[in-house]
Design an enzyme around this catalytic site. Structure first.
Site, PDB file in Angstrom:
ATOM      1  N   GLU A  49       0.901  -1.161  -0.128  1.00  0.00           N
ATOM      2  CA  GLU A  49      -0.016  -0.072  -0.054  1.00  0.00           C
ATOM      3  C   GLU A  49       0.900   1.260   0.224  1.00  0.00           C
ATOM      4  OE1 GLU A  49      -2.309  -3.177   2.357  1.00  0.00           O
ATOM      5  OE2 GLU A  49      -0.281  -2.471   2.280  1.00  0.00           O
ATOM      6  N   CYS A  77      -2.501  -2.683   7.227  1.00  0.00           N
ATOM      7  CA  CYS A  77      -2.136  -2.552   8.837  1.00  0.00           C
ATOM      8  C   CYS A  77      -2.384  -1.242   9.320  1.00  0.00           C
ATOM      9  CB  CYS A  77      -0.614  -2.980   8.639  1.00  0.00           C
ATOM     10  SG  CYS A  77       0.475  -1.611   8.175  1.00  0.00           S
ATOM     11  N   CYS A  80      -0.294   1.464   7.006  1.00  0.00           N
ATOM     12  CA  CYS A  80      -0.748   1.881   5.778  1.00  0.00           C
ATOM     13  C   CYS A  80      -2.154   2.684   5.909  1.00  0.00           C
ATOM     14  CB  CYS A  80      -0.988   0.378   4.862  1.00  0.00           C
ATOM     15  SG  CYS A  80       0.513  -0.420   4.649  1.00  0.00           S
TER      16      CYS A  80
END
Length: 151
Positions: A49, A77, A80
């Site tokens: 990402e 996560c 990201c």
């Protein structure tokens, strides 16, 4: 999402982990499609990402990706998700869950995107489970590759 899945496979063929992400503009143009390069770059922040956001910003000449959608093979996560928020990406579409990544051996923080969205007041729209089975299958492909190294 299929482009993100193929990008994840490309990364796995190069010894990387099973994560891919694509950013698409509001008018449907693919601005960036990247995979995770944590091991190659020796950079724990080099997630798919983040790499896609960097590429899309270069492609547009802007750090404002308003109106864009990011397609990620796995739920982003917290790092990201924050980068997605800061880039003003309008929508996240993901396949596999953080729990899937944890089950594959990754050291994930179990903080769902919807929790971060609500806690932080982010306007990003979130769509979970897009091609979930195909995205989750990437973890098994990666484990069977013989070069699986979680982080």
């Amino acid at each position: 999402m299929r482009l993100a899945i193929e990008k994840a496979r490309e990364g796995m063929r190069g010894g990387q982990t099973p994560f891919g992400a694509c950013i698409v503009s509001a008018d449907g143009r693919v601005l960036a499609c990247e995979h995770n390069v944590v091991w190659h770059a020796t950079d724990i922040t080099a997630h798919g990402e983040v790499n896609a956001i960097r590429s899309a910003c270069r492609a547009t000449g802007s750090i404002d990706l308003s109106g864009c959608t990011i397609y990620s093979t796995t739920e982003p996560c917290p790092m990201c998700f924050s980068a997605i928020h800061w880039a003003r990406i309008s929508r996240i579409v993901y396949g596999a869950s953080i729990a899937d990544a944890q089950a594959a051996g990754f050291n994930e923080l179990a903080i769902a995107n919807v929790v971060m969205k609500d806690a932080g007041g982010s306007p990003v729209d979130i769509e979970a489970g897009c091609l979930r089975d195909e995205c989750a299958a990437l973890f098994n492909e990666w484990k069977e590759s013989g070069s699986a190294r979680p982080y």
